[in-house]
Design a protein around this motif. Structure first.
Motif, mmCIF file in Angstrom:
data_model
loop_
_atom_site.group_PDB
_atom_site.id
_atom_site.type_symbol
_atom_site.label_atom_id
_atom_site.label_comp_id
_atom_site.label_asym_id
_atom_site.label_seq_id
_atom_site.Cartn_x
_atom_site.Cartn_y
_atom_site.Cartn_z
ATOM 1 N N ARG A 172 9.729 -5.542 5.367
ATOM 2 C CA ARG A 172 10.443 -5.103 5.886
ATOM 3 C C ARG A 172 10.960 -3.918 4.997
ATOM 4 O O ARG A 172 11.582 -2.783 5.268
ATOM 5 C CB ARG A 172 11.624 -5.721 6.487
ATOM 6 C CG ARG A 172 11.079 -6.569 7.669
ATOM 7 C CD ARG A 172 12.156 -7.430 8.376
ATOM 8 N NE ARG A 172 12.839 -8.448 7.514
ATOM 9 C CZ ARG A 172 12.696 -9.719 7.344
ATOM 10 N NH1 ARG A 172 11.517 -10.193 8.239
ATOM 11 N NH2 ARG A 172 13.240 -10.511 6.528
ATOM 12 N N TYR A 173 11.466 -4.160 3.783
ATOM 13 C CA TYR A 173 12.179 -3.524 2.714
ATOM 14 C C TYR A 173 11.304 -2.061 2.417
ATOM 15 O O TYR A 173 11.754 -0.987 2.567
ATOM 16 C CB TYR A 173 12.518 -4.075 1.371
ATOM 17 C CG TYR A 173 12.875 -3.340 0.256
ATOM 18 C CD1 TYR A 173 14.284 -3.286 0.257
ATOM 19 C CD2 TYR A 173 12.104 -2.333 -0.629
ATOM 20 C CE1 TYR A 173 15.162 -2.405 -0.691
ATOM 21 C CE2 TYR A 173 12.878 -1.637 -1.495
ATOM 22 C CZ TYR A 173 14.197 -1.508 -1.621
ATOM 23 O OH TYR A 173 14.560 -0.857 -2.505
ATOM 24 N N GLN B 216 9.077 -0.756 4.441
ATOM 25 C CA GLN B 216 9.191 0.023 5.792
ATOM 26 C C GLN B 216 10.237 0.867 5.890
ATOM 27 O O GLN B 216 10.229 2.064 6.392
ATOM 28 C CB GLN B 216 9.079 -0.800 7.103
ATOM 29 C CG GLN B 216 7.668 -1.401 7.292
ATOM 30 C CD GLN B 216 7.781 -2.296 8.732
ATOM 31 O OE1 GLN B 216 8.759 -2.717 9.083
ATOM 32 N NE2 GLN B 216 6.533 -2.861 9.065
ATOM 33 N N GLN B 217 11.420 0.609 5.344
ATOM 34 C CA GLN B 217 12.699 1.235 5.396
ATOM 35 C C GLN B 217 12.964 2.151 4.441
ATOM 36 O O GLN B 217 13.465 3.158 4.360
ATOM 37 C CB GLN B 217 13.924 0.308 5.595
ATOM 38 C CG GLN B 217 13.992 -0.659 6.971
ATOM 39 C CD GLN B 217 15.069 -1.680 6.797
ATOM 40 O OE1 GLN B 217 16.011 -1.609 6.190
ATOM 41 N NE2 GLN B 217 15.074 -2.280 7.845
ATOM 42 N N PHE B 218 12.644 1.603 2.987
ATOM 43 C CA PHE B 218 12.973 2.410 1.722
ATOM 44 C C PHE B 218 11.761 2.656 0.947
ATOM 45 O O PHE B 218 11.833 3.428 0.091
ATOM 46 C CB PHE B 218 13.891 1.365 0.949
ATOM 47 C CG PHE B 218 14.984 0.869 1.810
ATOM 48 C CD1 PHE B 218 16.001 1.940 2.009
ATOM 49 C CD2 PHE B 218 15.142 -0.452 2.144
ATOM 50 C CE1 PHE B 218 17.270 1.475 2.754
ATOM 51 C CE2 PHE B 218 16.187 -0.838 3.038
ATOM 52 C CZ PHE B 218 17.224 0.259 3.343
#
Length: 248
Positions: free
Chosen positions: A238-239, A241-243
């Motif tokens: 998830r990290y 994908q966002q950053f």
């Protein structure tokens, strides 16, 4: 008349001279009967469930402990100690023999294996007390069994339940520290069983039920670790994908 004559002729001695045998027959050598060493006498293994359970657990714990070594552990099997005399036998509850081929036997013959048991356990009771403390103790000393342990699971005649003897010269001396020199183990009374602890690590030799519980606990821990690893991997995904990728 013909029938009578025929009978008379048949019963008259032959006029032909008999030829006596000129050679003497070789006398037959009597066969020596094979000596049978039975593996069972049909008697029960133990007096009570507690005694039987103590025998089986002691047998299995020591068998697992000695796996991979040149040794065997036998339980309630005939020990023959005099070749040619099958009545000279005894059936220790548990016996440990070193420097022999691992695995089970139907019975144990000292002259064939070349080794005397190093350690013998008798799971004793008031009914076997006299034989255990007199005849068996004397016999095992004569056979040079290094250690002889008596375990009274119900504490019926041994208040402390466990009593060991170590061979010194030709006689047994009472063991006061509950240490087994041949086995390199410390023995302890644990309810109606003997507990065994390694001298090098202090680790307890687990009985089958304890092994099963330890395996179940290890599997549960492994499952928790797998779930935790999956959670961390999901958080990292998830990290990213966002950053994007984590900074080095």
């Amino acid at each position: 008349m013909t029938a009578i004559l025929t009978t008379q002729l048949a019963t008259q001695p032959s006029s032909k001279p008999t030829t006596e045998a000129t050679t003497e027959s070789t006398p037959e050598i009597p066969e020596i009967p094979e000596i049978i060493y039975p593996s069972s006498d049909g008697k029960p293994v133990a007096e009570t469930y507690d005694h039987l359970y103590a025998i089986l657990i002691t047998l299995e714990v020591l068998r697992q402990y000695l796996t991979g070594q040149q040794a065997t552990v036998l339980g309630n099997q005939f020990l023959y100690y005099s070749k040619g005399f099958p009545k000279l036998r005894i059936a220790p509850d548990v016996m440990v023999i070193f420097d022999v081929q691992p695995g089970g036997r139907d019975n144990y013959k000292i002259w064939e294996e070349g080794q005397v048991p190093a350690v013998i356990f008798e799971i004793t009771s008031p009914g076997t007390k006299d034989r255990d403390i007199n005849f068996k103790k004397d016999l095992y000393a004569q056979l040079e069994v290094k250690e002889y342990w008596l375990f009274d699971p119900k504490g019926q005649w041994i208040p402390e339940k466990l009593q060991g003897y170590r061979l010194r010269g030709e006689t047994y001396e009472l063991i006061t520290d509950n240490l087994s020199e041949p086995l390199k183990l410390r023995l302890a009374v644990e309810d109606k069983l003997i507990g065994f602890y390694r001298l090098d690590t202090g680790e307890k030799l687990l009985i089958p039920s304890e092994l099963a519980a330890a395996l179940e606990q290890a599997q549960a821990q492994a499952e928790q670790e797998r779930q935790r690893r999956e959670e961390i991997e999901a958080q990292l995904a998830r990290y990213r994908q966002q950053f994007g990728e984590l900074p080095e």
